[in-house]
Every structure is written in structure tokens, then in C-alpha cells.
Write an enzyme that holds these catalytic residues in place. Structure first.
Site, PDB file in Angstrom:
ATOM      1  N   CYS A   1      72.745  37.752  52.521  1.00 16.15           N
ATOM      2  CA  CYS A   1      73.635  36.957  53.360  1.00 16.15           C
ATOM      3  C   CYS A   1      73.198  37.052  54.816  1.00 16.15           C
ATOM      4  O   CYS A   1      72.420  37.921  55.186  1.00 16.15           O
ATOM      5  CB  CYS A   1      75.071  37.455  53.223  1.00 16.15           C
ATOM      6  SG  CYS A   1      75.655  37.538  51.518  1.00 16.15           S
TER       7      CYS A   1
ATOM      8  N   ARG B   1      69.159  32.536  54.495  1.00 15.62           N
ATOM      9  CA  ARG B   1      69.507  33.782  53.812  1.00 15.62           C
ATOM     10  C   ARG B   1      70.604  33.591  52.783  1.00 15.62           C
ATOM     11  O   ARG B   1      70.878  34.502  51.982  1.00 15.62           O
ATOM     12  CB  ARG B   1      69.961  34.825  54.841  1.00 15.62           C
ATOM     13  CG  ARG B   1      68.921  35.175  55.885  1.00 15.62           C
ATOM     14  CD  ARG B   1      69.472  36.192  56.864  1.00 15.62           C
ATOM     15  NE  ARG B   1      69.681  37.469  56.221  1.00 15.62           N
ATOM     16  CZ  ARG B   1      68.784  38.451  56.167  1.00 15.62           C
ATOM     17  NH1 ARG B   1      67.604  38.284  56.731  1.00 15.62           N
ATOM     18  NH2 ARG B   1      69.043  39.579  55.574  1.00 15.62           N
TER      19      ARG B   1
ATOM     20  N   TRP C   1      75.244  34.391  50.283  1.00 18.14           N
ATOM     21  CA  TRP C   1      74.566  34.241  49.000  1.00 18.14           C
ATOM     22  C   TRP C   1      75.365  35.079  48.017  1.00 18.14           C
ATOM     23  O   TRP C   1      75.466  36.291  48.156  1.00 18.14           O
ATOM     24  CB  TRP C   1      73.125  34.727  49.083  1.00 18.14           C
ATOM     25  CG  TRP C   1      72.347  34.487  47.833  1.00 18.14           C
ATOM     26  CD1 TRP C   1      71.708  33.342  47.458  1.00 18.14           C
ATOM     27  CD2 TRP C   1      72.127  35.435  46.771  1.00 18.14           C
ATOM     28  NE1 TRP C   1      71.097  33.508  46.246  1.00 18.14           N
ATOM     29  CE2 TRP C   1      71.333  34.787  45.791  1.00 18.14           C
ATOM     30  CE3 TRP C   1      72.506  36.753  46.549  1.00 18.14           C
ATOM     31  CZ2 TRP C   1      70.926  35.405  44.613  1.00 18.14           C
ATOM     32  CZ3 TRP C   1      72.100  37.380  45.377  1.00 18.14           C
ATOM     33  CH2 TRP C   1      71.321  36.705  44.424  1.00 18.14           C
TER      34      TRP C   1
ATOM     35  N   ASN D   1      76.655  42.137  54.412  1.00 17.69           N
ATOM     36  CA  ASN D   1      75.474  41.806  53.627  1.00 17.69           C
ATOM     37  C   ASN D   1      75.086  43.055  52.860  1.00 17.69           C
ATOM     38  O   ASN D   1      74.876  44.113  53.454  1.00 17.69           O
ATOM     39  CB  ASN D   1      74.325  41.362  54.539  1.00 17.69           C
ATOM     40  CG  ASN D   1      73.023  41.196  53.778  1.00 17.69           C
ATOM     41  OD1 ASN D   1      73.016  40.782  52.630  1.00 17.69           O
ATOM     42  ND2 ASN D   1      71.910  41.540  54.407  1.00 17.69           N
ATOM     43  N   GLY D   2      74.979  42.947  51.539  1.00 20.04           N
ATOM     44  CA  GLY D   2      74.631  44.103  50.730  1.00 20.04           C
ATOM     45  C   GLY D   2      75.500  44.180  49.494  1.00 20.04           C
ATOM     46  O   GLY D   2      76.174  43.216  49.119  1.00 20.04           O
TER      47      GLY D   2
ATOM     48  N   GLU E   1      51.413  31.619  41.309  1.00 19.29           N
ATOM     49  CA  GLU E   1      52.078  31.180  42.535  1.00 19.29           C
ATOM     50  C   GLU E   1      52.383  29.687  42.487  1.00 19.29           C
ATOM     51  O   GLU E   1      53.461  29.258  42.909  1.00 19.29           O
ATOM     52  CB  GLU E   1      51.198  31.528  43.742  1.00 19.29           C
ATOM     53  CG  GLU E   1      51.727  31.048  45.083  1.00 19.29           C
ATOM     54  CD  GLU E   1      53.050  31.662  45.492  1.00 19.29           C
ATOM     55  OE1 GLU E   1      53.643  31.163  46.465  1.00 19.29           O
ATOM     56  OE2 GLU E   1      53.501  32.633  44.845  1.00 19.29           O
TER      57      GLU E   1
ATOM     58  N   LYS F   1      56.182  28.063  42.728  1.00 21.30           N
ATOM     59  CA  LYS F   1      56.593  27.075  43.731  1.00 21.30           C
ATOM     60  C   LYS F   1      57.273  25.881  43.070  1.00 21.30           C
ATOM     61  O   LYS F   1      58.287  25.379  43.559  1.00 21.30           O
ATOM     62  CB  LYS F   1      55.384  26.605  44.550  1.00 21.30           C
ATOM     63  CG  LYS F   1      54.889  27.620  45.536  1.00 21.30           C
ATOM     64  CD  LYS F   1      55.901  27.834  46.661  1.00 21.30           C
ATOM     65  CE  LYS F   1      55.724  29.193  47.300  1.00 21.30           C
ATOM     66  NZ  LYS F   1      56.220  30.315  46.517  1.00 21.30           N
TER      67      LYS F   1
ATOM     68  N   GLU G   1      60.734  26.939  41.871  1.00 23.85           N
ATOM     69  CA  GLU G   1      61.670  27.267  42.944  1.00 23.85           C
ATOM     70  C   GLU G   1      62.318  26.037  43.554  1.00 23.85           C
ATOM     71  O   GLU G   1      63.529  26.035  43.808  1.00 23.85           O
ATOM     72  CB  GLU G   1      60.938  28.028  44.063  1.00 23.85           C
ATOM     73  CG  GLU G   1      60.675  29.479  43.780  1.00 23.85           C
ATOM     74  CD  GLU G   1      59.972  30.153  44.945  1.00 23.85           C
ATOM     75  OE1 GLU G   1      60.372  31.271  45.311  1.00 23.85           O
ATOM     76  OE2 GLU G   1      59.012  29.572  45.485  1.00 23.85           O
TER      77      GLU G   1
ATOM     78  N   HIS H   1      46.521  31.842  23.068  1.00 22.83           N
ATOM     79  CA  HIS H   1      47.344  32.875  22.438  1.00 22.83           C
ATOM     80  C   HIS H   1      48.834  32.545  22.533  1.00 22.83           C
ATOM     81  O   HIS H   1      49.670  33.429  22.727  1.00 22.83           O
ATOM     82  CB  HIS H   1      47.050  34.237  23.071  1.00 22.83           C
ATOM     83  CG  HIS H   1      45.650  34.699  22.854  1.00 22.83           C
ATOM     84  ND1 HIS H   1      45.250  35.371  21.729  1.00 22.83           N
ATOM     85  CD2 HIS H   1      44.532  34.545  23.617  1.00 22.83           C
ATOM     86  CE1 HIS H   1      43.957  35.639  21.805  1.00 22.83           C
ATOM     87  NE2 HIS H   1      43.494  35.143  22.945  1.00 22.83           N
TER      88      HIS H   1
ATOM     89  N   LYS I   1      66.187  33.514  51.127  1.00 27.76           N
ATOM     90  CA  LYS I   1      64.869  33.877  51.622  1.00 27.76           C
ATOM     91  C   LYS I   1      64.578  35.362  51.497  1.00 27.76           C
ATOM     92  O   LYS I   1      63.532  35.760  51.013  1.00 27.76           O
ATOM     93  CB  LYS I   1      64.760  33.450  53.097  1.00 27.76           C
ATOM     94  CG  LYS I   1      63.406  33.716  53.730  1.00 27.76           C
ATOM     95  CD  LYS I   1      62.340  32.847  53.103  1.00 27.76           C
ATOM     96  CE  LYS I   1      61.000  33.038  53.767  1.00 27.76           C
ATOM     97  NZ  LYS I   1      59.959  32.265  53.085  1.00 27.76           N
TER      98      LYS I   1
END
Length: 615
Positions: free
Chosen positions: A2, A27, A74, A100-101, A488, A492, A495, A511, A610
């Protein structure tokens, strides 16, 4: 994850809080709220949705006051809605708190407050439990706010960055942190508190970083007073933030992500600046010099990271083992400390984190330090928790990355890791001087090659994205140095476009994943590896035999793959260890354009934030 911002000073707090929350919205953006203290009391406004929804909600309401705090959320405990939004108040409504936490023992505390003290809770959050606890201690022991906060925090387990306000003690803010970032800006007759520097730099560049288990009391009369949980006064150092306000604006781009993709020629060069001389043929990293002997004699390097940073670490495994012959293990930081890992004093533990605040990586580093390993940080944010925890490290200097999906931080991390590998390879005697200098020269050309690639591939990538935007699944294949790039690229696409995608080593396709391939399955193949070129060609033929749609990233001038793939995107030629810095660029752009065409919010993808500051 957050975002927190608070203000006390001579100006009207509300506009400062709103702009600060907008800068922190990367955030978290499930809900937002503000508490504003004025002569008549405290006004509390909070709303599900983005900061813009909060602004609309407060239209026409009393937003006066020179003291206030805000929060953008968040969600962890409790769904995103108006009730679970911060700030939260205590049982009697006297205290207000943003957090935040995660308070891990909140359920035990909540039950005790309900049974013994008759507290009634309105939200599903752990945060409301914390503010109730502080208020109960304050009431029972008749304590000033800062003492009640200190006493309460001794009783909680978990991570927190908090700011607390008391209706009965106007003109005072109390802030504290443990394992979640919080810093205090010191301006001209004003103070700001925030999760990072982005809301602060418009007002001052002078900041104090709170350490774990420190409690800051801020008033205009006494200024800033910091004590630990034992009520001992802590000394503090004022740091200057190297951040310009222009870096926090879109600069004419539609999204921060697109801006950050196109910044990469500059950010890669900035990462190298002052650390490398192509003409003289050397690379130097100040963070390595003090510990170089120990790093050269290391028996093993353990690399920690999460998400994109883990992928950068995977590339580093190839770099360090190939160029420096140093054994490497790449670990998910989130799993590392839960399996009782073997860490020795002869090991070097390298942590990679854009924010420098990733909770899992920080916790894994603490374990590595306890066991005697040398710890080294690769981070972007100066003064961040990981930067302060490690024995040494290097900043990637790519500037603030606002888009949730990492782009320029990834290439900055890979650039830094490449320079480290060159130093270790040369100093360990595995890179002859001539080869070392040739590699340094070639690496110095990468910024211009990225710039050329961006100028030539944009329209082609946009066209390919239009062809594939309705796909429901995608497969990314790569070998060697470009296997992590496949991971990666898939990340992307997942996301920001919400298309399911998986990255695989190309040889692993047979496989299992080959069962999924048909005419509806786009398969991205990174085919720039000179060392395994024929094998990659064979993989492409296997996909085409099953009617798969092949999009290949190739080296410019390649005609063989161009004749069999459905689409090819050419990257400039470079040495194989450096290909990830080029091959990832089209994949970043493709994910971006696919997301835009699908109507997704590129900078704020659903359910993501983020900086992952909770475990």
C-alpha cells in the site's frame, strides 16, 4: 504494498495528500482515503477504487486543514470496499491510522479486545485491530499517543509502516516502521511522511529513512523526534534524494510503461556511466572493490529475487558460470528461508530488487547474513531497506519505475549483472585480457543498439499484437541465455494483457507443452543463440508441423528462420551473453500493445502492485 503519505505544516494538506497518493498509486489502487485535521476536528473520507474516485467523492466536502494523512490500498485482509479502506479508527473513534504491511497475530489481539474490552470492529482488516489496540493502551494507561504506539507495537508480530493521528492531540503525527518502507521529508516549516520519495520530492529533497522498530513523533513545535521501541532516542541522518519531478511525469506518452520502455537506451547507459571505459577496456564497480577478494574466492554465489528480478538472476547464472566459472544457484526469495537452506561463510548472496523493499528478499537476506555469508544488493532505490541491510551493493540508476510491469529496471539489473560477470571473469583469470576488452567494447554499444531496435520494430510489433490480441494462451521458448528472456516475456504478457502465457526452455517443449500447440496457439521463439541455432530451428519446425503460429526473435539478416516462421522481429547482432538486453525489448513492446488493444490498464494491472512489501 500500500501507499502512505502524510503532511503537517503551513500549507493546505488535502492537495498535497491527493497528489502524493496519485504518485503512490502504483503501490495499490483498490481503494483510497484521507483524514484531515482542522480546527473543528478531523474529517475522514475513503472510497473504493482509485484516487480519482476519492477526489470525486470529496467534491464539495470540507477538505480544510494543515495536518492530514492518506492511503492507497492493495488489499490483503478483506475485500476492496469503502469499509476496508484506510484510514481506520479505534473503538471510540479517537485515533486514526494508515498502515502498509501485515499484522500476523491480529486475530489473537482482536479476540482479546472483543472478549475483555468489548471492542466492536467494522472492517475485515488487520489494520483496524492495530488502531484499536493502540487506543485501548492509550486509554487504560493514560499515555500520550507516541507512548501508546510504542507499547502497542511491542505486542504485534509482522510488518508495518504506520502513521497515527489523535483527535485529542491536534498538530501531531506519529509514524513507525518494521519491515515496510517509510521515510520522512523535512521541508521549510513542514514535514511529509511517505512510503517512498515520490510524494516528497516536489516539496523537499531532504529525507530521513526510518529504521526498523523506530517511532517518529512530528509536531511543528518540537519538530522530528525519533525513538526506538525501548523509548531510547535515536539519532538520524538527513539524506538528499536524487530524484527529479520530471521523472515522475509521463512526458507525452500514454502510459508510464511505454515511456519506460523507450527510456532504456538512456537508462542502460546511465547504469554503465562512470563504471566502464570502452576505450581503455575496463569495468569497475565501487561496491565490489572493498569485497573483491572474498568474491573472487567464493565457493558459490546464491542469487535471490522475485518475479522479474528472479529472471534477471537466471540470466546472471549463465553470465557468472560462463564468463567467470563461478557456481551459481538462483533462488526464489519467497521459498529460500522456508526450506532451511545451506548457506556458508564462503558463499556470496546476491539480492536483486527494483524497489529494495521486497519483503521476501529482505527476509532471505537476513537469514544469509545470520549465517555469515557476504551479502550484496542490486537495487534501484537509494536508501532502500535492502541497500542498507547488505554488506555492499550497486545501484542500477535507472530512475523511478512507475509502471507496475518492470521494463527498464530489468535491463538495468541485467546490465549491472553483466558488468559484475565481466569483472569476476577477468579477475578470476577465465577471461583473457583481449577477450575481456572486446566484451567491454561490445557492451558499451548496447544503448545505441537498443535505440536502433526501438526505432525499427515498433510498428511491426504493434501489427503482430493486433494479430494475436484475441489469443487465450501463448508459449514462449528460449535456449541458454534467452531461456530466462522467454520467462520474462511470458510474465509481461500475463501481467498486463491477462493472456495466459508460459515460458519454457525450447528443448522442454517436447516434454509436455507440445500437446497444447494448434493453429490457435502463438509460440514466441527467441532464436538469436549462435551456439544452438540449428536446435532452435528444429524447435520451430516442430511447432509449424502442428500448425502453431510462430513469432521469432532473430538476429538481423537471418533468412533461414524468416522462411519458416509466421512473423520475425530482427534485433541487432551482438555477442551471445548480451542478447537478453536486446531480445527482451520486442517482448516488452508486444505485451504493451496487446494490453492496449485489449483495453487493459497497462500501468495498473488488476490485482498487482509495484512493490511487494508483504510476504
Amino acid at each position: 504494498m500500500c501507499g502512505i503519505v502524510a503532511y503537517i505544516g503551513q500549507k493546505k494538506a488535502y492537495p498535497i495528500l491527493i497528489k502524493g497518493l496519485s504518485r503512490l498509486e502504483y503501490r495499490g489502487y483498490d481503494s483510497a482515503g484521507v483524514a484531515l485535521q482542522n480546527e473543528s476536528g478531523v474529517n475522514l473520507y475513503k472510497k473504493k477504487g482509485k484516487v480519482a474516485d476519492l477526489v470525486a467523492f470529496t467534491e464539495g466536502k470540507d477538505t480544510s486543514g494543515r495536518v492530514g494523512m492518506g492511503h492507497t490500498r492493495w488489499a490483503t485482509h478483506g475485500k476492496p470496499d469503502d469499509i476496508n479502506a484506510h484510514p481506520h479508527s479505534g473503538n471510540e473513534g479517537r485515533l486514526l491510522l494508515v498502515h502498509n504491511g501485515i499484522i500476523e497475530n491480529y486475530s489473537v489481539i482482536k479476540s482479546a479486545l472483543q472478549k475483555t474490552n468489548g471492542h466492536v470492529f467494522s472492517s475485515e482488516t488487520d489494520t483496524e485491530v492495530l488502531v484499536h489496540l493502540i487506543e485501548e493502551i492509550q486509554k487504560t494507561d493514560n499515555l500520550p499517543l507516541e507512548d501508546a504506539v510504542r507499547k502497542a507495537l511491542v505486542k504485534v508480530h509482522g510488518a508495518y509502516a504506520i502513521v497515527v493521528m489523535d483527535r485529542n492531540e491536534p498538530g501531531k503525527l506519529v509514524a513507525a516502521r518494521k519491515s515496510s518502507p517509510l521515510l520522512i521529508g523535512i521541508g521549510d516549516k513542514e514535514f511529509l511522511v511517505a512510503s517512498d520519495a515520490t510524494p516528497i520530492v516536489e516539496h523537499t529533497k531532504n529525507v530521513v529513512y526510518l529504521n526498523d522498530e523506530e517511532v517518529a513523533t512530528i509536531t511543528m513545535e518540537d519538530g522530528l523526534v525519533i525513538k526506538n521501541l525501548k523509548n531510547e532516542t535515536s539519532s538520524h541522518t538527513v539524506h538528499s534524494v536524487e530524484l527529479e519531478i520530471e521523472q515522475l511525469e509521463k512526458g507525452g506518452y500514454d502510459y508510464f510503461m511505454l515511456k519506460e520502455i523507450f527510456e532504456q537506451p538512456v537508462t542502460i547507459a546511465e547504469c554503465m556511466r562512470g563504471r566502464m571505459n570502452a576505450d581503455e577496456g575496463w569495468v569497475r564497480l565501487g561496491g565490489m572493490e572493498e569485497h573483491l577478494k572474498r568474491m573472487l574466492n567464493a565457493q558459490r554465489m546464491i542469487i535471490l529475487g522475485c518475479g522479474t528480478s528472479w529472471h534477471a538472476g537466471m540470466i546472471a547464472e549463465y553470465l557468472f558460470e560462463d564468463l567467470a566459472r563461478l557456481p551459481v544457484e538462483v533462488e526464489y526469495a519467497s521459498e529460500f528461508r522456508y526450506r532451511n537452506p545451506v548457506v556458508r561463510e564462503q558463499d556470496v548472496v546476491l539480492a536483486i530488487s527494483q524497489s529494495g523493499e521486497t519483503a521476501d528478499t529482505f527476509a532471505a537476506l537476513e537469514l544469509a547474513r545470520e549465517r555469515g555469508a557476504l551479502t550484496y544488493g542490486i537495487v534501484n532505490v537509494v536508501g532502500s531497506s535492502i541497500a542498507r541491510l547488505t554488506h555492499s551493493g550497486s545501484y542500477i540508476h535507472v530512475g523511478p519505475e512507475i509502471g507496475v510491469a518492470s521494463t527498464k529496471a530489468f535491463t538495468g539489473q541485467v546490465t549491472m549483472l553483466t558488468m559484475m560477470a565481466l569483472i569476476l571473469g577477468y579477475e578470476r583469470g577465465y577471461l583473457p585480457k583481449s577477450e575481456y576488452q572486446e566484451l567491454v567494447q561490445e557492451l558499451s554499444l548496447l544503448p545505441s543498439k537498443v535505440e536502433r531496435l526501438l526505432s525499427t520494430c515498433q510498428k511491426q510489433v504493434e501489427y503482430i499484437a493486433g494479430e494475436l490480441k484475441d489469443a487465450t494462451n501463448a508459449l514462449y521458448l528460449g535456449r541458454g541465455y534467452n531461456f530466462p528472456v522467454a520467462l520474462e516475456g511470458a510474465l509481461k504478457l500475463k501481467e498486463i494483457s491477462y493472456i495466459h502465457a508460459e515460458g519454457y526452455p525450447a528443448a522442454e517443449m517436447k516434454h509436455g507443452p507440445i500437446a497444447l500447440i494448434d493453429e490457435h496457439m502463438p509460440v514466441f521463439v527467441i532464436a538469436t543463440n549462435k551456439s544452438a541455432y540449428e536446435k532452435v530451428v528444429s524447435n520451430i519446425q516442430e511447432v509449424k508441423a502442428r500448425k502453431g503460429v510462430v513469432i521469432a526473435i532473430v538476429t538481423e539478416g537471418d533468412t533461414t528462420i524468416k522462411s519458416i516462421a509466421d512473423h520475425t522481429i530482427e534485433i541487432p547482432d551482438t555477442r551471445e551473453p548480451f542478447t537478453p538486453l536486446l531480445s527482451v525489448i520486442p517482448l516488452q513492446l508486444l505485451a504493451y500493445h496487446a494490453a492496449v488493444l485489449r483495453g487493459c490498464n497497462v500501468d495498473q494491472p488488476r490485482n498487482l502492485a509495484k512493490s511487494v512489501t508483504v510476504e
